[in-house]
Design a protein around this motif. Sequence first.
Motif, PDB file in Angstrom:
ATOM      1  N   VAL A 287      47.016  39.741  46.561  1.00 25.74           N
ATOM      2  CA  VAL A 287      48.011  40.313  45.656  1.00 25.74           C
ATOM      3  C   VAL A 287      47.266  41.024  44.542  1.00 25.74           C
ATOM      4  O   VAL A 287      46.242  40.543  44.047  1.00 25.74           O
ATOM      5  N   GLU A 288      47.761  42.191  44.192  1.00 27.08           N
ATOM      6  CA  GLU A 288      47.153  42.972  43.125  1.00 27.08           C
ATOM      7  C   GLU A 288      48.113  43.065  41.951  1.00 27.08           C
ATOM      8  O   GLU A 288      49.333  43.107  42.125  1.00 27.08           O
ATOM      9  N   CYS A 289      47.520  43.109  40.779  1.00 26.16           N
ATOM     10  CA  CYS A 289      48.321  43.102  39.562  1.00 26.16           C
ATOM     11  C   CYS A 289      49.268  44.288  39.527  1.00 26.16           C
ATOM     12  O   CYS A 289      48.868  45.438  39.742  1.00 26.16           O
ATOM     13  N   SER A 464      41.764  43.117  32.954  1.00 26.89           N
ATOM     14  CA  SER A 464      41.865  41.877  32.187  1.00 26.89           C
ATOM     15  C   SER A 464      42.291  40.779  33.140  1.00 26.89           C
ATOM     16  O   SER A 464      43.445  40.750  33.581  1.00 26.89           O
ATOM     17  N   ASP A 465      41.372  39.890  33.498  1.00 30.58           N
ATOM     18  CA  ASP A 465      41.618  38.855  34.490  1.00 30.58           C
ATOM     19  C   ASP A 465      42.831  37.998  34.106  1.00 30.58           C
ATOM     20  O   ASP A 465      42.947  37.573  32.965  1.00 30.58           O
ATOM     21  N   PRO A 466      43.771  37.719  35.040  1.00 25.67           N
ATOM     22  CA  PRO A 466      43.735  38.099  36.463  1.00 25.67           C
ATOM     23  C   PRO A 466      44.431  39.427  36.734  1.00 25.67           C
ATOM     24  O   PRO A 466      44.645  39.772  37.878  1.00 25.67           O
ATOM     25  N   CYS A 467      44.773  40.149  35.678  1.00 27.61           N
ATOM     26  CA  CYS A 467      45.548  41.361  35.877  1.00 27.61           C
ATOM     27  C   CYS A 467      44.881  42.500  35.115  1.00 27.61           C
ATOM     28  O   CYS A 467      43.652  42.598  35.074  1.00 27.61           O
ATOM     29  N   TYR A 468      45.653  43.349  34.492  1.00 25.74           N
ATOM     30  CA  TYR A 468      45.125  44.437  33.688  1.00 25.74           C
ATOM     31  C   TYR A 468      46.142  44.775  32.616  1.00 25.74           C
ATOM     32  O   TYR A 468      47.317  44.445  32.705  1.00 25.74           O
ATOM     33  N   ASP A 469      45.658  45.428  31.561  1.00 26.26           N
ATOM     34  CA  ASP A 469      46.527  45.929  30.510  1.00 26.26           C
ATOM     35  C   ASP A 469      46.657  47.436  30.684  1.00 26.26           C
ATOM     36  O   ASP A 469      45.717  48.119  31.103  1.00 26.26           O
TER      37      ASP A 469
END
Length: 574
Positions: A287-289, A464-469
Motif C-alpha cells: 500500500v502506498e500513501c 515522511s514515514d509512513p506516508c508523505y506531506d
Amino acid sequence: MGQDVELYQQFNGRYDYTAIGNTLNLAENGTGADCIISTESSATLSLNANQTIVAAYLYWAGSDTGDFNVSLNNNPVTAERTFSDALDANRVFFAAFADVTTLVQSIGSDEYTLSDLDIQSIISPYCPTGTNFAGWAITIIYEDDNLPLNQLNVYDGLQSVPDILTITLDNLNVLDNENAKIGFIAWEGDRSLAVNEQLTINGNIIGNPPLNPINNAFNGTNSFTGASDLYNMDIDVYNIQNNISIGDTSATIQLTSGQDFVMINNIITVLNSQLPDATISLDNYIVECGNRNIEIEYTVNNFNSTDVLPNNTPITFYANGIVVGQTTTLNTIEINESETNSIVLTIPETVGDDFILTLSVDDIGDNSGIVIEINENNNMFEQTINLLVAPPIETLPETLLCDEGFNSATFNLNEIFQQSTNINDNVAFYTSLSDLQNQENEIFDPTAYNNTTNPETIYARVESDPCYDSYSFDVLVENCPPYIPDGFSPNNDGPNDWFNIQGLYDIFENHKLLIYNRYGTLIFEGDNSKPWDGKANRGINNLGKLLPVGTYYYVLHLNDPNYKSMAGWVYLNY
C-alpha cells in the motif's frame, strides 16, 4: 454423555492405513476371572519397505475417569485430547488421544509397548458388572507409490451403544469403490455377548467372518493381524466395496447391540478419489500513501489433492464483500504444486480506508465455483488492510514575479518552498496532484522553473514515514513597469543599436510606440514585433532612412488597464 464421532483429519493421495494395539485385560471381563488390569502390553508393527509413515495416532481407553499420562516404548506421552462416556452414574469410562507420528517414524517396524496406564486401584467397582477394561491402539497412515489415489478420512470421538447408534460420515467423494474399506477402534465389546450385535453401512449388514460374524461385530479381534484375544476391544477393518457407490459424498453407519455396551472411538474410511483442492494465500501486499491501488502477491495451491487443478480456475478479490478484482490461474497446477502471481486492485472510496480483503479461488464473483473439489470450504483467505491516508494538502502563500515574456517568469521553487516551510531536503515538485501521488513527471530543475500557465499551481511532496506531506502554492507573473532608456546609437557596433525598452517586448504584447521629431511630426510607429532601430517608417522624405542625430519625442501606449500611457524624450546618436 459422550462426544460425537467427527472428522479429525483427511489425507488425499496414495495413502492407506494399518493399526496395531493390545488389551490390558488378562481375560475377557465378566467371565469370573481375577479382576486384574495390567499396566502394559505390546504389539508389533510390520510395514513394507515402500510404505512411508505419514501419521500415527495413539488412542487408549479404560474404565473410570482416566489416566492421561502413559509411556510408549518408554517415551512419556500425554493426552492431547480426551473423551468420556458413561453407562450410568456409577460406570464412567475414558479415552485419550496423542499424535505420536514423530516417535513412530523414528522407530518404524518394531515391537511397541504401551506402559504406565494404571487403573488397577480403581477398577474393583466395575468388575461385578463386567465393565472393567483398558487397552490401546495406534492408527498408522502410510504413503505408498503403488497405491491408487485415495481419500483417507480419520474420524474420532466417543459414542456408545446399546440400542441403535447412527453415525453419518461426510467429506467423502467416491469415484471408484474398488478396495473401499472402513475401520474402527472400539472398546468394551464382549465376545460372549452376541445379541443383535450388527454393523450396517448404508443399510447393508457387513461382516468379516469367521473373525467378525455379522451378529457379533465387537468380539475382541484385530482384522489386520487376525488376533482374536484383544479382550474388550476391537481393531477391525471391513471391505465395503459393494456397500458404497460411485458419487457418494457421505455414508451412514449404524451400530446395534441388544445387550453389549460398546464405545466407538475411531472410524477410518479409505476410498478412491481423484479431485483437486484449490486454496489461496496472500503472500505480500503493498500500500502506498494516499493511493487506493494495492499491489498484492498471492499463491494458489493444489495441496492435499488427488488430481490437477485446471488452468483458468477463476479467482475473485473482495473488499468488505465488494468485488474489486478478478483473474484466473494461468497454468494447470499439479498435485502438491502451487502458482504465484500478482494483481493490482483499486479500492473504491465507498469501501473506506480500513477493510477486509478476501481472496477467493474457484469463485466466479458470486461465491460459486466451476471446479469440483475435495473440500469446497477452504477456498478463501482474509486479510485486514489499512490504507495509508495522506495528510491534507497544506496551501502555501503565492509567489509573484515580473513577466519575462509571454506571461512567464523564472522561479526558484526550492527557495520559495524553504521560505514558507524551512524545509530544504527531500522535496519533489510536480505540476499536478496526480503526478505528485504517482510520483511521475517530477520537475527536473526546480531552481529555474518557467511557468506554463498564469497562474500555475505547483505541488510539493516531502517524504515522511509512513506516508508523505504535500503542499501547494501558486506562481504568478505580472507586467511590471518597463524601463525606458534615455538614448541609443544605431551604429551597428552591437550594443545599444535599437531603442531597447526593457520589460516591454513580449510582455506588453499589445503596446504601440510612436516617435515624433522635434517639430511634432510622426516619423515612426512600432508594436511588439516592430522595435525602433533609428529609421523612419512614417513621412515622405526620410522613409526607411536613418534619422539624424538629435532628440526625439516618444509616446508609449502600453494598452494595459493597470498602466497609463508613457511619454518622454530619447536622444538618437551615432
